[in-house]
Design a protein around this motif. Structure first.
Motif, PDB file in Angstrom:
ATOM      1  N   PRO A 415       7.062  11.744  23.664  1.00 34.74           N
ATOM      2  CA  PRO A 415       5.913  11.234  24.417  1.00 34.74           C
ATOM      3  C   PRO A 415       6.001   9.723  24.526  1.00 34.74           C
ATOM      4  O   PRO A 415       6.491   9.050  23.604  1.00 34.74           O
ATOM      5  N   ILE A 416       5.519   9.163  25.614  1.00 33.60           N
ATOM      6  CA  ILE A 416       5.686   7.730  25.861  1.00 33.60           C
ATOM      7  C   ILE A 416       4.938   6.880  24.837  1.00 33.60           C
ATOM      8  O   ILE A 416       5.275   5.708  24.618  1.00 33.60           O
ATOM      9  N   VAL A 417       3.967   7.486  24.145  1.00 35.86           N
ATOM     10  CA  VAL A 417       3.237   6.735  23.119  1.00 35.86           C
ATOM     11  C   VAL A 417       4.153   6.323  21.981  1.00 35.86           C
ATOM     12  O   VAL A 417       3.854   5.376  21.235  1.00 35.86           O
ATOM     13  N   TYR A 418       5.309   6.984  21.841  1.00 33.72           N
ATOM     14  CA  TYR A 418       6.252   6.624  20.787  1.00 33.72           C
ATOM     15  C   TYR A 418       6.688   5.164  20.887  1.00 33.72           C
ATOM     16  O   TYR A 418       6.955   4.513  19.864  1.00 33.72           O
ATOM     17  N   THR A 419       6.832   4.650  22.108  1.00 32.15           N
ATOM     18  CA  THR A 419       7.311   3.268  22.261  1.00 32.15           C
ATOM     19  C   THR A 419       6.340   2.273  21.636  1.00 32.15           C
ATOM     20  O   THR A 419       6.754   1.346  20.936  1.00 32.15           O
ATOM     21  N   GLY A 420       5.048   2.474  21.881  1.00 31.53           N
ATOM     22  CA  GLY A 420       4.048   1.599  21.266  1.00 31.53           C
ATOM     23  C   GLY A 420       3.971   1.775  19.771  1.00 31.53           C
ATOM     24  O   GLY A 420       3.821   0.804  19.023  1.00 31.53           O
ATOM     25  N   LEU A 421       4.088   3.019  19.317  1.00 31.97           N
ATOM     26  CA  LEU A 421       4.045   3.272  17.878  1.00 31.97           C
ATOM     27  C   LEU A 421       5.260   2.696  17.173  1.00 31.97           C
ATOM     28  O   LEU A 421       5.167   2.235  16.030  1.00 31.97           O
ATOM     29  N   LEU A 422       6.409   2.702  17.860  1.00 33.37           N
ATOM     30  CA  LEU A 422       7.609   2.112  17.267  1.00 33.37           C
ATOM     31  C   LEU A 422       7.422   0.608  17.073  1.00 33.37           C
ATOM     32  O   LEU A 422       7.737   0.069  15.995  1.00 33.37           O
ATOM     33  N   TYR A 423       6.899  -0.066  18.083  1.00 33.94           N
ATOM     34  CA  TYR A 423       6.691  -1.509  17.963  1.00 33.94           C
ATOM     35  C   TYR A 423       5.595  -1.818  16.942  1.00 33.94           C
ATOM     36  O   TYR A 423       5.704  -2.769  16.161  1.00 33.94           O
ATOM     37  N   PHE A 424       4.562  -0.985  16.916  1.00 34.19           N
ATOM     38  CA  PHE A 424       3.518  -1.152  15.904  1.00 34.19           C
ATOM     39  C   PHE A 424       4.119  -1.039  14.509  1.00 34.19           C
ATOM     40  O   PHE A 424       3.840  -1.857  13.622  1.00 34.19           O
ATOM     41  N   GLY A 425       4.944  -0.020  14.306  1.00 32.56           N
ATOM     42  CA  GLY A 425       5.557   0.165  13.000  1.00 32.56           C
ATOM     43  C   GLY A 425       6.441  -0.990  12.606  1.00 32.56           C
ATOM     44  O   GLY A 425       6.498  -1.375  11.429  1.00 32.56           O
ATOM     45  N   GLN A 426       7.137  -1.575  13.583  1.00 31.96           N
ATOM     46  CA  GLN A 426       8.024  -2.693  13.286  1.00 31.96           C
ATOM     47  C   GLN A 426       7.244  -3.975  13.015  1.00 31.96           C
ATOM     48  O   GLN A 426       7.452  -4.638  11.987  1.00 31.96           O
ATOM     49  N   LEU A 427       6.342  -4.336  13.930  1.00 23.04           N
ATOM     50  CA  LEU A 427       5.639  -5.619  13.808  1.00 23.04           C
ATOM     51  C   LEU A 427       4.562  -5.573  12.732  1.00 23.04           C
ATOM     52  O   LEU A 427       4.523  -6.424  11.830  1.00 23.04           O
ATOM     53  N   PHE A 428       3.689  -4.584  12.799  1.00 23.30           N
ATOM     54  CA  PHE A 428       2.639  -4.477  11.794  1.00 23.30           C
ATOM     55  C   PHE A 428       3.237  -4.168  10.428  1.00 23.30           C
ATOM     56  O   PHE A 428       2.779  -4.673   9.400  1.00 23.30           O
ATOM     57  N   GLY A 429       4.305  -3.349  10.438  1.00 25.71           N
ATOM     58  CA  GLY A 429       4.983  -3.054   9.177  1.00 25.71           C
ATOM     59  C   GLY A 429       5.580  -4.297   8.550  1.00 25.71           C
ATOM     60  O   GLY A 429       5.536  -4.470   7.326  1.00 25.71           O
ATOM     61  N   ALA A 430       6.153  -5.187   9.376  1.00 20.52           N
ATOM     62  CA  ALA A 430       6.702  -6.437   8.852  1.00 20.52           C
ATOM     63  C   ALA A 430       5.604  -7.300   8.244  1.00 20.52           C
ATOM     64  O   ALA A 430       5.795  -7.945   7.199  1.00 20.52           O
ATOM     65  N   ALA A 431       4.433  -7.328   8.894  1.00 19.93           N
ATOM     66  CA  ALA A 431       3.310  -8.108   8.362  1.00 19.93           C
ATOM     67  C   ALA A 431       2.853  -7.542   7.020  1.00 19.93           C
ATOM     68  O   ALA A 431       2.574  -8.289   6.073  1.00 19.93           O
ATOM     69  N   VAL A 432       2.789  -6.218   6.920  1.00 18.85           N
ATOM     70  CA  VAL A 432       2.386  -5.590   5.657  1.00 18.85           C
ATOM     71  C   VAL A 432       3.421  -5.861   4.572  1.00 18.85           C
ATOM     72  O   VAL A 432       3.079  -6.150   3.421  1.00 18.85           O
ATOM     73  N   LYS A 433       4.712  -5.773   4.930  1.00 18.73           N
ATOM     74  CA  LYS A 433       5.769  -6.071   3.952  1.00 18.73           C
ATOM     75  C   LYS A 433       5.627  -7.486   3.407  1.00 18.73           C
ATOM     76  O   LYS A 433       5.767  -7.722   2.202  1.00 18.73           O
ATOM     77  N   SER A 434       5.393  -8.447   4.308  1.00 22.93           N
ATOM     78  CA  SER A 434       5.266  -9.837   3.856  1.00 22.93           C
ATOM     79  C   SER A 434       4.058  -9.989   2.939  1.00 22.93           C
ATOM     80  O   SER A 434       4.084 -10.763   1.976  1.00 22.93           O
ATOM     81  N   TYR A 435       2.982  -9.249   3.224  1.00 27.28           N
ATOM     82  CA  TYR A 435       1.794  -9.288   2.369  1.00 27.28           C
ATOM     83  C   TYR A 435       2.116  -8.730   0.982  1.00 27.28           C
ATOM     84  O   TYR A 435       1.779  -9.327  -0.045  1.00 27.28           O
ATOM     85  N   VAL A 436       2.782  -7.562   0.971  1.00 29.37           N
ATOM     86  CA  VAL A 436       3.069  -6.889  -0.297  1.00 29.37           C
ATOM     87  C   VAL A 436       4.082  -7.666  -1.125  1.00 29.37           C
ATOM     88  O   VAL A 436       4.009  -7.677  -2.358  1.00 29.37           O
ATOM     89  N   LEU A 437       5.032  -8.335  -0.470  1.00 30.98           N
ATOM     90  CA  LEU A 437       6.085  -9.060  -1.181  1.00 30.98           C
ATOM     91  C   LEU A 437       5.518 -10.048  -2.189  1.00 30.98           C
ATOM     92  O   LEU A 437       6.093 -10.256  -3.265  1.00 30.98           O
ATOM     93  N   PHE A 438       4.378 -10.656  -1.860  1.00 25.49           N
ATOM     94  CA  PHE A 438       3.776 -11.642  -2.761  1.00 25.49           C
ATOM     95  C   PHE A 438       2.719 -11.026  -3.666  1.00 25.49           C
ATOM     96  O   PHE A 438       2.062 -11.741  -4.432  1.00 25.49           O
ATOM     97  N   ARG A 439       2.551  -9.707  -3.586  1.00 20.54           N
ATOM     98  CA  ARG A 439       1.532  -9.022  -4.390  1.00 20.54           C
ATOM     99  C   ARG A 439       2.110  -7.733  -4.977  1.00 20.54           C
ATOM    100  O   ARG A 439       1.535  -6.658  -4.820  1.00 20.54           O
ATOM    101  N   LEU A 440       3.235  -7.845  -5.626  1.00 21.51           N
ATOM    102  CA  LEU A 440       3.922  -6.678  -6.167  1.00 21.51           C
ATOM    103  C   LEU A 440       3.141  -5.996  -7.289  1.00 21.51           C
ATOM    104  O   LEU A 440       3.453  -4.858  -7.671  1.00 21.51           O
ATOM    105  N   ASP A 441       2.137  -6.669  -7.810  1.00 20.75           N
ATOM    106  CA  ASP A 441       1.327  -6.080  -8.873  1.00 20.75           C
ATOM    107  C   ASP A 441       0.211  -5.196  -8.333  1.00 20.75           C
ATOM    108  O   ASP A 441      -0.470  -4.516  -9.104  1.00 20.75           O
ATOM    109  N   ARG A 442       0.027  -5.184  -7.008  1.00 19.58           N
ATOM    110  CA  ARG A 442      -1.028  -4.374  -6.394  1.00 19.58           C
ATOM    111  C   ARG A 442      -0.478  -2.977  -6.109  1.00 19.58           C
ATOM    112  O   ARG A 442       0.443  -2.817  -5.320  1.00 19.58           O
TER     113      ARG A 442
END
Length: 491
Positions: A415-442
């Protein structure tokens, strides 16, 4: 028909956005174009390498390995005894019933018998599981059921106690131990498919493909299915070297003598890292990463079976899609980042150079992913806002190509919605990773408040660590932005 029309409309939008860009614009923002081009070339070449490795593994290497393994197993006079270790906590009976039926059916098909150790907290679960066992429509005489009733002190304690129970049975290198989550159904031939792999003495564990069952249609189900499609490609790529990057907690299989090694059990129950700023971080979640790291550091390989799949029965943990994705990403990426730092300290010659670089890429990819949009925003603000439509068109086109490749690997359309979900997973996922990287105790489970009560005022030390985490996170993002501004010619 509707899906075809949605694809045509999507591609038409890309053409229209590209047509909006005036001639000569790319020359005016050539620095930004060069930066985005270099970042894109890196990411796309890395993706191409993984797609190529995945195809080689899936269609050439794996069938030959499987044939050799089954041939070796056929010559053995002793068949594997299968030990199933299942943990259940706060799972609905509508999920527990099909899960345990699948486990009992798979156990009944084990040639040399099976032992099932079920770790439960609630007495109702114990009674339900015993009833399922008693009413199975197949011969269960070769299957032994042990129900381990424990206090709800966490999954790691449950796994360790159950592994010690299995250790009393003295499993050998010929036997296998299957870790199964209480919400995951196993294929009925899992023992026959897994046992031959361990005729290779270098193999310490294996994991399989995954499917997902989510009753409600919507973004959450589409996102999960896309993630599993991406997982198949990446796992096949890593499977070429027999060193996967995770032994999923939903279902993985271990060599019997290794899963009951006292040091292995201790690493499951009491894993931790000593962080220079956060101090000792005891692992609450991420037992699958602990088992993976133990095998990796002890020199064992971990195989992947792309033609065998478990099926997890997922529910949306939060009312909204974004809230659910955030909660899951924080847990997943936290488990990954707490472990891959110490994995990078292992010798590349020991774990494989491609494996070592893939682990390093898990840390680098978040920053390269975030750098692209930052460069685009800088170019739009300081040079010409018309770079926005061309950037959007580029993102839409590249994600369409990626989704096409990913789903072709599965042999189906998308389904064409996959393209938006892929970019969401990449960009939003990168933001979440950067957040978690400095909060490994959470750390926090989806169904268990393992991070503690938010209503209790935290000690001064914890608040200071939280403040230092926020400071370093903002500082790093600031330096990333300055670097992007410099490379795009703004400063």
């Amino acid at each position: 028909m509707l899906q075809a029309l949605s694809h045509i409309a999507y591609l038409s939008v890309i053409v229209m956005l590209a047509a909006l860009v005036p001639a000569g614009l790319l020359g005016d923002v050539k620095e930004a174009v060069v930066v985005l081009g270099v970042l894109g070339a890196w990411r796309y070449s890395w993706a191409s390498i993984n797609f190529t490795r995945a195809a080689i593994f899936r269609f050439y290497s794996y069938p030959r390995r499987k044939a050799r393994a089954h041939a070796r197993y056929a010559k053995r006079t002793v068949r594997a005894h299968a030990y199933f270790l299942t943990t259940s906590y706060m799972i609905e009976s509508s999920v527990t019933i099909p899960v345990y039926r699948s486990i009992f059916l798979a156990a009944s098909k084990s040639e040399n018998g099976a032992t099932i150790v079920s770790s439960v907290v609630d007495g109702a679960d114990e009674r339900l599981i015993q009833n399922i066992y008693a009413t199975m429509p197949v011969d269960m005489s070769s299957v032994k059921l042990i129900i381990d009733r424990i206090p709800g002190t966490g999954k790691r304690d449950a796994l360790a106690k159950s592994l010690n129970l299995i250790a009393r049975e003295c499993p050998t290198a010929n036997d296998i131990v299957l870790f199964v989550d209480g919400d995951s159904c196993v294929p009925e031939d899992i023992v026959a498919q897994s046992a031959p792999v361990f005729t290779n003495p270098k193999i310490g564990a294996l994991t399989t493909d995954e499917e997902v069952e989510i009753p409600q249609p919507g973004l959450f189900r589409d996102w999960f299915e896309l993630r599993f499609d991406q997982r198949q490609v990446m796992m096949c790529s890593m499977g070429l070297g027999n060193r996967v990057l995770t032994l999923t907690g939903r279902m993985s299989v271990f060599r019997g003598d290794l899963a009951t090694d006292p040091d292995f059990i201790n690493s499951v129950q009491h894993d931790f890292i000593d962080h220079w700023r956060l101090g000792r971080v005891n692992f609450l979640t991420g037992d699958d990463k602990s088992t993976w790291f133990w095998l990796m550091k002890n020199g064992y390989q971990m195989a992947y079976l792309p033609d065998v799949a478990s099926s997890s029965m997922e529910t949306q943990p939060k009312p909204t899609f974004v809230g659910s994705a955030t909660a899951l990403m924080v847990r997943w990426f936290g488990n990954m980042l707490r472990t891959n730092g110490r994995a990078l300290e292992l010798s590349p010659s020991q774990i494989g150079y491609f494996t070592w670089w893939s682990i390093l890429d898990q840390r680098l990819s978040m920053w390269t992913t975030l750098a692209g949009p930052i460069c685009m925003v800088a170019a739009a603000i300081f040079f010409d806002p018309m770079v926005i439509p061309i950037y959007i068109a580029w993102v839409m086109l590249t994600r369409y190509v990626f989704c096409t490749a990913i789903c072709l690997f599965r042999g189906r359309s998308f389904p064409i919605v996959y393209t938006g979900l892929l970019y969401f997973g990449q960009l939003f996922g990168a933001a979440v990773k950067s957040y978690v990287l400095f909060r490994l105790d959470r750390q926090k489970w989806t169904r268990q408040a393992s991070a503690g009560s938010s209503g209790i005022r935290r000690p001064v030390g914890e608040r200071l660590r939280a403040a230092s985490s926020a400071y370093l996170h903002v500082l790093t993002l600031g330096w990333l932005t300055i670097a992007a501004l410099y490379l795009t010619g703004v400063v």
